[in-house]
Scaffold this motif. Structure first.
Motif, PDB file in Angstrom:
ATOM      1  N   SER A 121      15.199  -1.154   3.297  1.00  0.00           N
ATOM      2  CA  SER A 121      14.389  -0.602   2.203  1.00  0.00           C
ATOM      3  C   SER A 121      14.074   1.270   2.646  1.00  0.00           C
ATOM      4  O   SER A 121      13.671   1.589   1.298  1.00  0.00           O
ATOM      5  N   GLY A 122      13.855   1.593   3.371  1.00  0.00           N
ATOM      6  CA  GLY A 122      14.165   2.999   4.015  1.00  0.00           C
ATOM      7  C   GLY A 122      12.233   3.422   2.934  1.00  0.00           C
ATOM      8  O   GLY A 122      12.136   4.570   3.375  1.00  0.00           O
ATOM      9  N   HIS A 123      11.406   2.025   3.336  1.00  0.00           N
ATOM     10  CA  HIS A 123       9.773   2.423   3.580  1.00  0.00           C
ATOM     11  C   HIS A 123       9.654   3.517   4.346  1.00  0.00           C
ATOM     12  O   HIS A 123       9.512   2.993   5.951  1.00  0.00           O
ATOM     13  N   ALA A 124       8.245   3.953   4.670  1.00  0.00           N
ATOM     14  CA  ALA A 124       7.808   3.708   5.587  1.00  0.00           C
ATOM     15  C   ALA A 124       6.451   3.557   6.518  1.00  0.00           C
ATOM     16  O   ALA A 124       6.337   3.753   7.489  1.00  0.00           O
ATOM     17  N   MET A 125       6.134   2.414   5.606  1.00  0.00           N
ATOM     18  CA  MET A 125       5.037   1.539   5.499  1.00  0.00           C
ATOM     19  C   MET A 125       5.308   0.223   5.491  1.00  0.00           C
ATOM     20  O   MET A 125       6.051   0.292   4.223  1.00  0.00           O
ATOM     21  N   SER A 126       5.319  -0.676   6.123  1.00  0.00           N
ATOM     22  CA  SER A 126       5.014  -2.342   5.389  1.00  0.00           C
ATOM     23  C   SER A 126       3.686  -2.962   6.082  1.00  0.00           C
ATOM     24  O   SER A 126       3.680  -2.679   6.613  1.00  0.00           O
ATOM     25  N   TYR A 127       3.981  -3.901   5.477  1.00  0.00           N
ATOM     26  CA  TYR A 127       2.723  -4.993   5.231  1.00  0.00           C
ATOM     27  C   TYR A 127       2.831  -6.120   5.206  1.00  0.00           C
ATOM     28  O   TYR A 127       4.176  -6.375   4.348  1.00  0.00           O
ATOM     29  N   SER A 128       2.187  -7.300   5.148  1.00  0.00           N
ATOM     30  CA  SER A 128       2.776  -8.933   4.677  1.00  0.00           C
ATOM     31  C   SER A 128       1.816 -10.208   5.399  1.00  0.00           C
ATOM     32  O   SER A 128       1.005  -9.613   5.392  1.00  0.00           O
ATOM     33  N   ARG A 129       2.548 -11.200   4.347  1.00  0.00           N
ATOM     34  CA  ARG A 129       1.384 -12.585   4.592  1.00  0.00           C
ATOM     35  C   ARG A 129       0.571 -12.473   5.928  1.00  0.00           C
ATOM     36  O   ARG A 129       1.762 -11.650   7.001  1.00  0.00           O
ATOM     37  N   PHE A 130      -0.115 -12.819   5.745  1.00  0.00           N
ATOM     38  CA  PHE A 130      -0.556 -13.864   7.850  1.00  0.00           C
ATOM     39  C   PHE A 130      -0.807 -14.906   7.274  1.00  0.00           C
ATOM     40  O   PHE A 130      -1.411 -15.547   5.944  1.00  0.00           O
ATOM     41  N   ILE A 131      -1.309 -15.371   8.064  1.00  0.00           N
ATOM     42  CA  ILE A 131      -1.970 -17.151   8.698  1.00  0.00           C
ATOM     43  C   ILE A 131      -2.952 -17.555   8.833  1.00  0.00           C
ATOM     44  O   ILE A 131      -3.507 -16.462   9.243  1.00  0.00           O
ATOM     45  N   LEU A 162       2.644  -6.776  -2.999  1.00  0.00           N
ATOM     46  CA  LEU A 162       3.369  -5.775  -3.617  1.00  0.00           C
ATOM     47  C   LEU A 162       4.685  -4.824  -2.604  1.00  0.00           C
ATOM     48  O   LEU A 162       3.858  -4.553  -1.609  1.00  0.00           O
ATOM     49  N   THR A 163       5.815  -4.601  -3.631  1.00  0.00           N
ATOM     50  CA  THR A 163       6.590  -3.454  -2.808  1.00  0.00           C
ATOM     51  C   THR A 163       6.322  -2.500  -4.157  1.00  0.00           C
ATOM     52  O   THR A 163       6.684  -2.210  -5.041  1.00  0.00           O
ATOM     53  N   GLY A 164       6.037  -1.110  -2.941  1.00  0.00           N
ATOM     54  CA  GLY A 164       5.673  -0.245  -4.649  1.00  0.00           C
ATOM     55  C   GLY A 164       4.569   0.467  -4.259  1.00  0.00           C
ATOM     56  O   GLY A 164       3.879   0.757  -3.219  1.00  0.00           O
ATOM     57  N   ASP A 165       3.803   1.417  -5.672  1.00  0.00           N
ATOM     58  CA  ASP A 165       2.485   1.521  -5.701  1.00  0.00           C
ATOM     59  C   ASP A 165       1.836   0.473  -5.325  1.00  0.00           C
ATOM     60  O   ASP A 165       1.365  -0.086  -6.733  1.00  0.00           O
ATOM     61  N   THR A 166       0.489   1.017  -4.856  1.00  0.00           N
ATOM     62  CA  THR A 166      -0.108  -0.565  -4.247  1.00  0.00           C
ATOM     63  C   THR A 166      -1.318   0.342  -4.599  1.00  0.00           C
ATOM     64  O   THR A 166      -2.501  -0.754  -3.936  1.00  0.00           O
ATOM     65  N   TYR A 167      -1.897   1.311  -5.335  1.00  0.00           N
ATOM     66  CA  TYR A 167      -3.336   2.088  -5.691  1.00  0.00           C
ATOM     67  C   TYR A 167      -3.854   1.343  -6.080  1.00  0.00           C
ATOM     68  O   TYR A 167      -5.262   0.868  -5.692  1.00  0.00           O
ATOM     69  N   ASP A 168      -3.759   0.550  -7.354  1.00  0.00           N
ATOM     70  CA  ASP A 168      -3.893   0.215  -8.682  1.00  0.00           C
ATOM     71  C   ASP A 168      -4.388  -1.177  -7.898  1.00  0.00           C
ATOM     72  O   ASP A 168      -5.483  -2.489  -7.998  1.00  0.00           O
ATOM     73  N   ALA A 169      -3.589  -2.187  -7.004  1.00  0.00           N
ATOM     74  CA  ALA A 169      -4.320  -3.112  -6.393  1.00  0.00           C
ATOM     75  C   ALA A 169      -5.108  -3.172  -5.569  1.00  0.00           C
ATOM     76  O   ALA A 169      -6.075  -4.028  -4.854  1.00  0.00           O
ATOM     77  N   LEU A 170      -5.277  -2.244  -4.847  1.00  0.00           N
ATOM     78  CA  LEU A 170      -6.279  -1.694  -3.857  1.00  0.00           C
ATOM     79  C   LEU A 170      -7.216  -1.731  -4.020  1.00  0.00           C
ATOM     80  O   LEU A 170      -8.986  -2.182  -3.723  1.00  0.00           O
ATOM     81  N   LEU A 171      -7.695  -0.976  -5.191  1.00  0.00           N
ATOM     82  CA  LEU A 171      -8.743  -0.997  -5.737  1.00  0.00           C
ATOM     83  C   LEU A 171      -9.289  -2.295  -6.226  1.00  0.00           C
ATOM     84  O   LEU A 171     -10.421  -2.405  -5.912  1.00  0.00           O
ATOM     85  N   LEU A 172      -7.757  -2.936  -6.825  1.00  0.00           N
ATOM     86  CA  LEU A 172      -9.425  -4.704  -6.725  1.00  0.00           C
ATOM     87  C   LEU A 172      -9.775  -5.437  -5.603  1.00  0.00           C
ATOM     88  O   LEU A 172      -9.815  -6.537  -5.966  1.00  0.00           O
ATOM     89  N   MET A 216       4.916   1.012  -0.330  1.00  0.00           N
ATOM     90  CA  MET A 216       4.761   0.756   0.568  1.00  0.00           C
ATOM     91  C   MET A 216       5.453  -0.472   0.504  1.00  0.00           C
ATOM     92  O   MET A 216       5.940  -0.744  -0.571  1.00  0.00           O
ATOM     93  N   LEU A 217       5.799  -1.276   1.531  1.00  0.00           N
ATOM     94  CA  LEU A 217       6.749  -2.272   1.712  1.00  0.00           C
ATOM     95  C   LEU A 217       6.213  -3.466   1.669  1.00  0.00           C
ATOM     96  O   LEU A 217       5.738  -4.252   2.741  1.00  0.00           O
ATOM     97  N   GLY A 218       6.166  -4.574   1.162  1.00  0.00           N
ATOM     98  CA  GLY A 218       5.296  -5.639   0.937  1.00  0.00           C
ATOM     99  C   GLY A 218       6.415  -7.433   1.192  1.00  0.00           C
ATOM    100  O   GLY A 218       7.627  -6.864   0.705  1.00  0.00           O
ATOM    101  N   ILE A 219       5.936  -7.554   2.862  1.00  0.00           N
ATOM    102  CA  ILE A 219       6.545  -8.282   3.014  1.00  0.00           C
ATOM    103  C   ILE A 219       6.384  -9.823   2.963  1.00  0.00           C
ATOM    104  O   ILE A 219       5.196 -10.184   3.407  1.00  0.00           O
ATOM    105  N   ASP A 220       7.134 -11.354   2.259  1.00  0.00           N
ATOM    106  CA  ASP A 220       6.740 -12.224   2.307  1.00  0.00           C
ATOM    107  C   ASP A 220       6.330 -13.027   3.113  1.00  0.00           C
ATOM    108  O   ASP A 220       5.042 -13.976   3.482  1.00  0.00           O
TER     109      ASP A 220
END
Length: 322
Positions: A121-131, A162-172, A216-220
């Motif tokens: 994807s070329g993203h410099a940061m990623s995160y994922s779901r967790f259990i 989300l993948t992309g702009d996460t600021y709005d979602a992080l506010l909530l 950011m890259l979101g990994i399902d």
């Protein structure tokens, strides 16, 4: 969960950049070995494991010493997670940094899967779901192997991904969970690392700050187990509502974003104030509880409950003084 053939080809068949794994440890002797072992069991070989003993007073130090040269052990006086992680970043030599809390566990192909996805994807940061890893009635935890198999499917986090702009979602909501994060080390250094003035919410504050610098890259696929502790529900409430503080700072610095809307943000702030007040109503300082419920009322949500609990806290505070 075995890593896919494509992921393995992407990271094993090509250059393998060093990944620095940073684990802050404070009084987690009961769990730290399982956390470290889950890193050492990764099917990606180019790893350095940096563990920061943040002034532990239980048997954590002895457990860490038993690993010898398998880990880089840093020790400091107790200064909190932010300072511990910053110490790890300062000593890290990898191109990428991944974080793991001392009581959580990674799946065996976490680094391989995440690095492959970031390369594609070329993203410099990623995160994922967790259990979510909950104890049974006797306080024991199902094995990590079971949880990463079919047994964990019903416990996968359902927060927004989300993948992309996460600021709005992080506010909530704090949609980024620290033990799933991988990010380029230079990005962390340029951002200034974690805010050491925050005793809680330092990771949330950094993800908000980074969301203004990069996508950011979101990994399902879930890559980690988040251990829940039975005692966490009755732990003493903190005097400062760090979640509210972090949110207010973000709003004052960058504004309310494009999609959240003022009503949604007001509801989020009210909810944070209410939860802080309720924690003090149950197990803390009645005066702080009353102030938090008053703050919730000012944001215009949960009016009836907040008013009733405000009166209850005010009455208890008067009795405590009398």
């Amino acid at each position: 969960m075995p890593v896919s053939t494509q992921n393995r080809h992407d990271v094993v068949g090509e250059e393998q950049p060093l990944v620095s794994v940073i684990i802050p440890a404070y009084n987690c002797a009961a769990y730290i070995r399982e956390a470290i072992d889950s890193v050492l069991a990764q099917d990606y070989p180019a790893l350095e494991v940096i563990v920061i003993d943040d002034g532990s007073t239980d048997g954590t130090g002895a457990v860490l010493a038993s690993y010898g040269k398998q880990i880089r052990l840093l020790s400091q006086e107790n200064r909190g997670c932010a300072a511990a992680r910053n110490a790890g970043i300062a000593h890290a030599q990898g191109r990428y940094v991944a974080f793991l809390d001392g009581d959580d566990v990674w799946r065996p192909d976490k680094i391989c899967l995440q690095l492959a996805a970031m390369r594609r994807s070329g993203h410099a940061m990623s995160y994922s779901r967790f259990i979510v890893w909950r104890p049974d009635a006797d306080g024991g935890y199902p094995s990590a192997e079971r949880m990463f198999g079919e047994d964990g499917a019903a416990h996968v986090s359902d927060c927004v991904l989300l993948t992309g702009d996460t600021y709005d979602a992080l506010l909530l909501d704090c949609i980024v969970w620290t033990s799933t994060v991988m990010v380029e080390r230079e990005v962390l250094i340029e951002a200034g690392g974690f805010d050491e003035s925050l005793q809680l919410g330092e990771d949330y504050e950094l993800w908000l700050r980074l969301s203004r610098r990069l996508t950011m890259l979101g990994i399902d696929e879930p890559t980690a187990l988040y251990r829940q502790h039975p005692a966490s529900l009755t732990r003493s409430a903190r005097a400062i509502n760090y979640e509210y503080l972090v949110l207010k700072r973000a709003l004052e610095t960058w504004g309310g974003g494009a999609s959240g809307g003022s009503a949604a943000i007001e509801k989020r702030l009210a909810g944070s104030a209410f939860n802080h007040g309720y924690a003090h109503y149950r197990h803390g300082d009645a005066r702080i509880g009353a102030a938090s419920f008053l703050l919730c009322l000012r944001h215009g949500h949960r009016r009836t409950k907040s008013l009733l609990l405000l009166l209850a806290c005010a009455g208890r505070a008067m009795l405590d003084r009398g």
